[in-house]
Design an enzyme around this catalytic site. Structure first.
Site, PDB file in Angstrom:
ATOM      1  N   CYS A 138       0.833  -1.211   0.000  1.00 42.70           N
ATOM      2  CA  CYS A 138       0.000   0.000   0.000  1.00 42.70           C
ATOM      3  C   CYS A 138       0.865   1.258   0.000  1.00 42.70           C
ATOM      4  O   CYS A 138       1.425   1.624   1.041  1.00 42.70           O
ATOM      5  CB  CYS A 138      -0.911  -0.024   1.223  1.00 42.70           C
ATOM      6  SG  CYS A 138      -1.875   1.479   1.417  1.00 42.70           S
ATOM      7  N   CYS A 141      -0.491   4.111   2.250  1.00 42.53           N
ATOM      8  CA  CYS A 141      -0.269   3.916   3.691  1.00 42.53           C
ATOM      9  C   CYS A 141       1.190   4.140   4.060  1.00 42.53           C
ATOM     10  O   CYS A 141       1.488   4.712   5.100  1.00 42.53           O
ATOM     11  CB  CYS A 141      -0.626   2.493   4.123  1.00 42.53           C
ATOM     12  SG  CYS A 141      -2.071   1.789   3.335  1.00 42.53           S
ATOM     13  N   ASP A 142       2.116   3.653   3.240  1.00 44.81           N
ATOM     14  CA  ASP A 142       3.516   3.578   3.671  1.00 44.81           C
ATOM     15  C   ASP A 142       4.480   4.478   2.903  1.00 44.81           C
ATOM     16  O   ASP A 142       5.643   4.596   3.295  1.00 44.81           O
ATOM     17  CB  ASP A 142       4.010   2.118   3.538  1.00 44.81           C
ATOM     18  CG  ASP A 142       3.184   1.180   4.399  1.00 44.81           C
ATOM     19  OD1 ASP A 142       2.746   1.615   5.483  1.00 44.81           O
ATOM     20  OD2 ASP A 142       2.959   0.030   3.985  1.00 44.81           O
TER      21      ASP A 142
END
Ligand code: NAP
Length: 311
Positions: A138, A141-142
């Protein structure tokens, strides 16, 4: 079956992505007592998509979480009941369907499966060890953890290219490692990635191992034409090598293809009467928000007809 009983519904929707939320919008507006069960976040995979450009109505594109929130607000307006539980099994009991979650059993005349897909893994050494320590599925997200880093993205489809483009916001260099010398992604993403100064490609190459200490430090990459293996330094490995349907909980009940995608007719009806499938978990040509939303509406409409005919 008394539809006024607690835990007894006319419709249970499994999965709250765009397909499930659309189905819920239609069934609640038809005044069918509906329960939507979602394991994670409402919105599903779109919540981790930074920019959606191919869903009509948003000329500048829209952030996935924002779109998901709008869908959620809309469907809640019509009284959809939503619970956050994991569905473990669906079974038939006389003329009703029983949906078993990790908390309870729920009963319904009909079920819509809109459980979507999940990212596939490569199954190579280091992949599981370094999840959260450099290996990610992701970018939204990261991505921010990789400011000014050198990172790799594995895959050649829409996910790999859109996520690679997003990652250029943070990383100093993004290398896309693809097993062939031609990309599968939509042309517009190919053009953007190929023109991007921070993106480069390793063609005909597969990642064999992810190495590191406390965090990822490198990957071993094999050129499939020459069989030569090279170590490639990287701080992050973003894997986008395809998707698998999340349909384990209904395996053996409805007809599926060899990949676990649910087979339906054009009305989203499965091989079991009263069970419908919508969105990415269904065997179909194109998996996009636009087609998921279309499936959700179709499944809900077909379901209503099914209930009318049953009566
Ligand atoms: P995908 O289209 O199936 O692409 C997977 C990519 O990973 C392919 O390039 C494939 O290579 C490669 N791959 C598969 N197994 C591999 C392995 N073992 N080792 C190395 N490479 C491997 O999956 P996706 O990109 O996640 O997209 C899934 C669906 O969502 C598609 O329908 C896509 O259109 C849609 N999607 C759309 C958007 C958008 O429109 N904005 C964004 C994301 C996803 P080959 O090409 O050689 O098979």
């Amino acid at each position: 079956m008394k539809s006024g009983d607690p835990k007894t519904y006319e419709v249970i929707i499994i999965g709250g992505g765009p397909a499930g939320m659309t189905a819920g919008l239609y069934t609640t507006r038809s005044r069918l007592r509906t329960l939507l069960i979602e394991t994670g976040l409402l919105g599903g995979q779109i919540t981790t998509t930074e920019l959606i450009e191919n869903y009509p109505g948003f000329p500048e594109g829209i952030n996935g979480s924002e779109l998901s929130l709008l869908m959620e607000q809309q469907v809640k307006r019509f009284g959809l009941e939503i619970i956050n539980q994991e569905v473990l099994e669906v079974r038939l009991e006389e003329d009703r369907k029983v949906v078993r979650t990790h908390v309870s059993d729920y009963y319904s005349e009909t079920v819509i499966i809109s459980s979507g897909t999940e990212y596939r893994k490569l199954g190579i050494p280091g992949e599981d060890t370094f999840i959260g320590k450099g290996v990610s599925f992701c970018a939204t997200c990261d991505g921010a953890f990789f400011k000014d880093s050198r990172i790799v993205v594995v895959g050649g489809g829409d996910s790999a290219l859109t996520e690679a483009l997003f990652l250029t916001k943070f990383a100093k260099e993004v290398t896309i490692i693809h097993r062939r010398d031609a990309l599968r992604a939509t042309k517009i993403y190919q053009e953007r990635a190929q023109a991007h100064p921070k993106i480069n490609f390793l063609w005909n190459s597969v990642v064999q191992e992810i190495k590191g200490d406390k965090e990822v430090r490198s990957v071993l990459v094999k050129n499939v034409k020459t069989n030569k293996v090279k170590e490639f330094e990287t701080a992050g490995v973003f894997l986008f090598v395809g998707i698998s349907p999340k349909t384990q909980f209904i395996k053996g009940l409805v007809e599926m293809d060899e990949g676990g995608y649910i087979i339906t007719n054009e009305n989203c009806e499965t091989s079991v009467k009263g069970i419908f499938a919508a969105g990415d978990c269904r065997k179909k040509l194109l998996r996009q928000i636009a087609t998921a939303v279309g499936d959700g509406a179709t499944a809900a409409f077909a379901l209503e007809k099914y209930l009318e005919e049953k009566e």
